[in-house]
Design a protein around this motif. Structure first.
Motif, short mmCIF file in Angstrom:
data_model
loop_
_atom_site.label_atom_id
_atom_site.label_comp_id
_atom_site.label_asym_id
_atom_site.label_seq_id
_atom_site.Cartn_x
_atom_site.Cartn_y
_atom_site.Cartn_z
N GLU A 152 -20.71 -4.33 41.30
CA GLU A 152 -20.08 -4.67 42.58
C GLU A 152 -20.97 -4.23 43.74
O GLU A 152 -21.19 -4.97 44.71
CB GLU A 152 -18.71 -3.98 42.66
N SER A 155 -24.13 -6.49 43.94
CA SER A 155 -23.85 -7.81 44.51
C SER A 155 -23.67 -7.74 46.02
O SER A 155 -24.18 -8.58 46.77
CB SER A 155 -22.59 -8.40 43.86
N ALA A 159 -26.41 -9.40 48.62
CA ALA A 159 -25.89 -10.52 49.41
C ALA A 159 -25.93 -10.25 50.92
O ALA A 159 -25.80 -11.18 51.73
CB ALA A 159 -24.45 -10.83 48.99
#
Length: 641
Positions: A152, A155, A159
């Motif tokens: 998590e 990511s 991003a």
């Protein structure tokens, strides 16, 4: 000649110094007094008194030093104080400062603190996050075992356009590790294949991590192909990569391929280490090739690779599992003669094994020897001794050992209590067994499936079927996993209560379960005996057919049940010779030579000679090269010991 220098007055010294130096010394001669209480660190006192020290001002390097000192001592309150002091004074923060703090949070098992500080770096402390600080925090989360959280975090950061962080090889290694630990091996393979697209190259650690993940999923062939691929791509395989594959192949029982990989290691100039040898010893022990495991141990020593506790423990445990605990004890004596000492795990394995083999006196000698050598017994060793005493029919003595164990600060576990319960049930003292059950609950020791199975089995044998049924229902309501012993005990209870059809329902449930919950020979014998007692021979034969079709070989009890029925309940009475003969033929045709041999042994004991054609079939099967080698090996073993 020695010249004595004339005494200089402080006034002379004062006047002879330049003005700036005079000012410096006059200000620094009077230092502020620090009260170094147990709750304050010297550096924090320096910060508080910094404004009183005239022109002296701490430099950035001093702050960095304080950060490292506080981080090494895990003093996070002082760390925060240093960071805020630097922020107030508009000091320059460097990424290295934060990486040091992240590592400290990792040691203190505070991964979320590391994540929080990472996000504060840019805005609050004006320090640009790069892939270095990102990897540092990601590593802290992975090391803590929070693999979902790691993915998590990865990511989110990747991003983020504002952070603009590009992952490197280390980042991908950590992500692949997290995915593999979560069983997301296909996703890990996708990430691995995408690494070159990010202008990165996988290293030996990347390959080893993915190999390990594939092996855990049973995809060993894919892992082996990765080894070939890594060499083609120019990445030199290290011992870790080879050991991952060798260990997986040994656990699978594919020793031939494991041996080829060891040869490949030597060809690549990669020297096998203790992990390699431990995997091979473990594989040989699993296959029952204990003499070869001993030879490998000698070869390991000759190659100047020092065996460790894992090596010895694996080898001795291998002997114990093969029902050769006495040979395991001889290995321990041999090792101690070479200067090695057995640890508590080795002793517990031997004590438990000797007790199960009915050699309790030898087990007690080992116990005394262990204590005499200063090896402190732990919960595992105490539990092994308690189990041994209970097997000897001495549960009261076992209870005394339990008291000693608790007095020395070792907490009994489920195995300890279940052994004591079984011991009391076997001597017919169900009241004390139930008291042990209650004591477990009072001591916050969880009742697992083994404890429930022992309680149900004991109550059924004691004729307390209704109480056993209540325990069974409680077991189901609490979601406790059922095992073969619990099922078999309840089937036995139903059959003894003349509720054979209820027992048959449970039996049919077992047939629908996973492999480890399939009926064993004891379960089949319970039902066979129940149907034969009811003179339902045809139904007993049906159960026997199911037994053979499911790969469960009959034992001497199975034979006795049918021989007694054919002799007493059939008109005219039969001696059972033809029945057993047909049973042998059926087993031989299905390549189940050991099962057939056991039936032949029963027939010979009962003076029921097999037919000549049956003898020929069994002898032909036994004389196949593989079986002959096995028999010769067993013969040599018996001659050697």
């Amino acid at each position: 000649m020695i010249h004595v220098m004339p005494k200089c007055s402080t006034t002379l010294l004062k006047h002879s110094l330049p003005t700036t130096l005079h000012r410096y010394f006059s200000q620094t001669l009077t230092l502020p007094s620090f009260s170094l209480s147990s709750s304050s660190h010297p550096s924090s006192e320096i910060f508080k008194s910094g404004t009183k020290m005239g022109s002296y001002k701490l430099g950035d390097l001093s702050f960095y030093s304080f950060i490292e000192n506080h981080a090494s001592s895990l003093d996070f309150s002082s760390l925060e104080e240093v960071l805020h002091q630097m922020k107030r004074e508009r000091r320059v923060f460097i990424e290295k400062n934060f990486i040091v703090v992240f590592k400290a949070y990792g040691k203190a098992h505070l991964p979320e603190k590391a994540v929080d500080l990472f996000h504060r770096m840019g805005g609050e402390f004006q320090c640009k996050q790069t892939v270095k600080s990102f990897n540092s925090v990601l590593n802290v989360i992975v090391q803590e075992g929070l693999f979902n959280r790691a993915l998590e975090f990865y990511s989110h950061v990747v991003a983020s356009k504002s952070l603009n962080i590009h992952p490197n090889a280390l980042t991908f290694n950590l992500v692949i590790k997290a995915m593999c630990r979560l069983g997301l091996v296909d996703q890990a393979v996708e990430v691995f294949r995408a690494i070159p697209l990010r202008n990165c190259a996988p290293d030996s650690y990347t390959y080893s991590t993915l190999m390990h993940g594939l092996c855990k999923e049973g995809r060993i062939d894919e892992a082996v192909s990765l080894l070939d691929e890594m060499q083609v791509e120019g990445t030199f395989p290290n011992p870790v990569a080879f050991n991952v594959l060798i260990s997986a192949l040994c656990k699978k029982g594919d020793l031939a391929r494991a041996a080829k990989l060891v040869d490949n290691m030597f060809l690549k100039g990669c020297v096998p280490n203790e992990v390699t040898y431990n995997a091979l010893v473990h594989g040989l022990c699993l296959k029952g090739k204990l003499e070869k495991a001993v030879s490998l141990l000698n070869r390991m020593v000759l190659n100047k690779c020092v065996p460790n506790d894992v090596t010895f423990g694996t080898l001795i445990n291998g002997f114990v599992k093969q029902g050769r605990a006495s040979d395991g004890a001889r290995v321990l004596v041999s090792l101690e003669g070479r200067g090695h000492r057995g640890n508590e795990y080795v002793y517990s394995s031997l004590i438990s094994g000797l007790s199960k083999e009915g050699k309790f006196n030898h087990a007690m000698e080992l116990w005394k020897e262990m204590v005499g050598k200063g090896c402190e017994p732990n919960t595992v060793v105490y539990s092994a001794l308690i189990d041994g005493l209970c097997r000897e029919g001495k549960p009261d003595e076992a209870r005394e050992v339990l008291s000693e164990m608790k007095n020395k600060g070792y907490l009994p576990n489920s195995f300890t209590y279940s052994s004591l319960m079984r011991g009391y049930f076997e001597v017919g003292d169900s009241h004390k067994a139930i008291l042990v059950w209650k004591e477990m609950a009072n001591n916050n020791c969880n009742h697992n499936e083994v404890c429930y199975s022992i309680l149900i089995n004991g109550l059924c044998k004691d004729g307390k079927f209704m109480e056993a049924l209540m325990v069974w229902k409680q077991m189901l309501s609490r979601g406790i996993k059922l095992d073969v012993v619990a099922y078999s005990s309840m089937i036995h209870g139903f059959c003894k209560a003349n509720l054979v059809e209820q027992g048959l329902k449970l039996f049919n449930q077992m047939l629908c379960q996973e492999p480890e919950l399939q009926p064993d020979v004891i379960t089949y014998n319970i039902l066979l005996n129940a149907f034969c007692m009811q003179n339902s021979i045809s139904r007993a034969v049906d159960i026997l057919n199911i037994m053979l079709d499911h790969g469960c070989d009959p034992d001497f009890i199975t034979c006795d049940i049918f021989l007694k029925t054919l002799r007493e309940n059939v008109n005219p009475p039969q001696d059972g010779r033809e029945f057993l003969d047909e049973l042998v033929i059926r087993l031989v045709k299905h390549q189940r030579t050991i099962g057939a041999s056991k039936i032949i042994e029963v027939m010979l004991h009962k003076f029921l000679l097999p037919k000549a054609s049956t003898w020929a079939m069994v002898v032909q099967q036994l004389c196949k090269p593989k079986n002959v080698r096995k028999a010769i090996s067993e013969c040599w073993h018996r001659l050697s010991y």
